[in-house]
Design an enzyme around this catalytic site. Structure first.
Site, PDB file in Angstrom:
ATOM      1  N   THR A  11      16.547 -31.207 -19.520  1.00 29.12           N
ATOM      2  CA  THR A  11      15.735 -32.126 -20.594  1.00 29.12           C
ATOM      3  C   THR A  11      15.953 -32.632 -20.918  1.00 29.12           C
ATOM      4  OG1 THR A  11      16.630 -30.836 -21.671  1.00 29.12           O
ATOM      5  CG2 THR A  11      14.664 -29.508 -20.055  1.00 29.12           C
TER       6      THR A  11
ATOM      7  N   LYS B  68      -2.330 -28.250 -37.480  1.00 29.39           N
ATOM      8  CA  LYS B  68      -3.528 -27.547 -38.491  1.00 29.39           C
ATOM      9  C   LYS B  68      -3.952 -27.577 -40.108  1.00 29.39           C
ATOM     10  CE  LYS B  68      -2.871 -22.336 -39.453  1.00 29.39           C
ATOM     11  NZ  LYS B  68      -2.371 -20.956 -39.786  1.00 29.39           N
TER      12      LYS B  68
ATOM     13  N   TRP C  38      -7.465 -26.298 -36.117  1.00 33.38           N
ATOM     14  CA  TRP C  38      -6.306 -26.734 -35.037  1.00 33.38           C
ATOM     15  C   TRP C  38      -7.050 -27.786 -35.118  1.00 33.38           C
ATOM     16  CZ3 TRP C  38      -1.705 -24.660 -35.687  1.00 33.38           C
ATOM     17  CH2 TRP C  38      -1.817 -23.456 -35.743  1.00 33.38           C
TER      18      TRP C  38
END
Length: 537
Positions: free
Chosen positions: A182, A436, A441
């Site tokens: 990754t 937020k 949201w």
């Protein structure tokens, strides 16, 4: 339960190559190289050279289970290693050259690779890293003898004289084949060890009409990097379907890509949005058309609607989104049309395709989980944590068996998503990127997609910045096209009729947008750089 009475031949990567050489042996493989002429061969030739490379690896002492590393671009020599190393039971670690020096060293040492294959234009990088590579014994430059520099061996010299045929060994299909790390945006990169079974099943699924839909008449040019999750499996799906394969090396600028599209008749290509932003800009400036191109698959981050519309309306090219991760080999979903969508009309179908990452593919299970651990309804509205599982999804990381998935197989992707009744998945944000504000949201992805359509905008990035009253507020970072005259007022005017008012960014700033090693917007860097901009820190 009564056992089936069918044969149990293992699914091995060598089988893909053997099939391609037999069924589509004369289908071309074309490759750019580093400072060398264009390479032309075919699948039969690929099989011969992969066999030579496999014999050479054995001569270097590589045994089943051993790791070898490549630092390489999308070239025919790298492709040969894709079959040679796993074919003899070894593991190919495809190192990501866009990681930091420290991270590249970490991944090679963590893989414990004995051999490092590298491109000529990575010579300085390898010279810099070599003293820190504790397990590498042999360095091989992916070049001919004339162009090989320093103390490295020449790849062409290494394989010269080796037999062009090999009896590929047969072993457990669950053996490791590729080690992909990754990008390591937090902590050390994590190794994902793909098995032969996972790669072959993934390749078969990738060729289906619900995914890439390859036929023997296609010409596929992967612009997703071979070192990044095996270029979305195209080096295996294309040979399985008999598609011609075109490899662009590291030449991803508009003019270079267009030359290959035109001269080789490319019908299919795919890569991250930044590549296609540059290509579309080049087409706009030059007035050229990609005559043979039919389909562009875009992944890595959400596809701006303006990009999809430009490809279709101006150039007649279909754009499909794809979503996946290193941990999913990487295909998770692909946004291909269905009769149910077509029945809604072209405009509605385009809306569904361009605003969703993709639809459920055979082999992958999807689950959206709400905060209370319950499965969200497939209503296209209820969002939650996106979980996946399937035969090409990671169970454990290559790090002392560090668990990646839950005991029941579900892997938490880190994305927030919805699922609808037609099996289409839509990413609304990354769990760490959602903003937020005042208890509500805001989707950074949705804001970016709208802003990217503003004339003059090359890349749009949205991050949440600490705010003394609202907890967080969105900050829009714009990287404009060279020479474009775009202002804060113009961007805000463009956004106003297209978003709800309280989503309006508190500020618009103009700066280069940093990208991760996999071509995604680096939100971590942006948040750190601008964290005090709105007076919250």
């Amino acid at each position: 339960m009564i056992p089936g009475l069918m044969q149990t031949a293992p699914l091995l990567i060598s089988g893909v190559l053997t099939y391609a050489a037999q069924a589509h042996g004369s289908r071309e493989v074309v490759s750019r190289r580093i400072d060398e002429p264009l390479w032309r061969s075919d699948y039969a030739g690929l099989a011969r050279r992969a066999a030579q490379a496999a014999h050479a690896l054995r001569r270097l002492g590589i045994k089943p289970g051993d790791r070898v590393t490549s630092l390489a671009w999308n070239t025919h020599r790298h492709l040969e290693l894709f079959y040679a190393a796993p074919g003899i039971g070894a593991v190919l670690h495809t190192a990501n050259p866009r990681l930091s020096d420290e991270q590249i060293v970490y991944t090679i040492n963590h893989a414990e690779s004995a051999v490092l294959f590298f491109e000529r234009n990575f010579a300085a990088l390898v010279e810099r890293l070599a003293p820190q590579l504790t397990t590498v014994k042999t360095f091989v430059m992916l070049s001919d003898a004339e162009r090989t520099e320093g103390d490295a061996a020449s790849y062409e010299t290494l394989i010269a004289g080796e037999p062009e045929t090999i009896d590929w060994p047969v072993f457990d299909e669950n053996a490791g084949a590729f080690l992909c790390y990754t990008s390591g945006t937090t902590g050390d990169p994590k190794g994902v060890l793909y098995s032969h079974r996972a790669v072959v099943l993934h390749a078969m699924a990738g060729g289906l009409n619900s995914a890439f839909g390859f036929t023997a008449f296609d010409v596929a040019m992967p612009c997703s990097s071979l070192y990044h999750a095996t270029a979305w499996g195209v080096p295996f799906s294309a040979p399985l379907c008999g598609a011609k394969l075109v490899l662009p090396a590291d030449k991803m600028d508009g003019a270079s890509l267009h030359e290959l599209i035109q001269t080789e008749g490319v019908t299919f290509t795919g890569g991250v949005p930044t590549i296609w932003t540059m290509y579309l800009d080049w087409l706009e400036k030059t007035g050229h058309q990609p005559d043979s191109l039919k389909k562009v698959v875009i992944g890595g981050s959400a596809v701006p609607r303006a990009m999809a519309e430009a490809f279709k309306r101006r150039h007649g090219v279909q754009v499909l989104q794809i979503w996946g991760m290193t941990e999913t080999c990487p295909i998770g979903v692909v946004a291909t049309p269905t009769p149910a969508l077509a029945a809604l009309g072209e405009e509605a179908m385009d809306e569904a395709i361009w605003t969703r990452q993709g639809r459920l593919q055979f082999g992958i299970e999807l689950r959206v989980e709400t905060d209370d651990g319950q499965e969200a309804p497939w209503d296209g509205e209820t969002s939650g944590a996106l979980l996946v599982r399937g035969p090409w999804v990671v169970q454990r990381y290559f790090c002392k068996d560090q668990d990646a998935a839950r005991p029941d197989g579900w892997f938490d992707t880190g994305d927030i998503a919805t699922l609808d009744a037609n099996g289409f998945m839509r990413i609304t944000d990354r769990q760490k990127d959602v903003i937020k504000s005042g208890g509500e949201w805001i989707s950074s992805i949705d804001l970016e997609n709208v802003a990217a359509g503003c004339p003059g905008v090359k890349v749009a990035a949205v991050v949440g910045v600490p705010h003394p009253k609202w907890e967080e507020r969105p900050l829009l970072v714009i990287e404009a096209h060279d020479g474009a005259d775009v202002s804060k007022a113009a961007v805000l005017d463009y956004l106003a009729p297209r978003i709800v008012k309280w989503w309006t960014p508190d500020d618009v700033v103009f700066a280069a947008v940093p990208l991760t090693a996999t071509g995604k917007i680096d939100k971590k860097v942006l948040r750190e750089a601008w964290r005090g901009h709105l007076g919250g820190a």
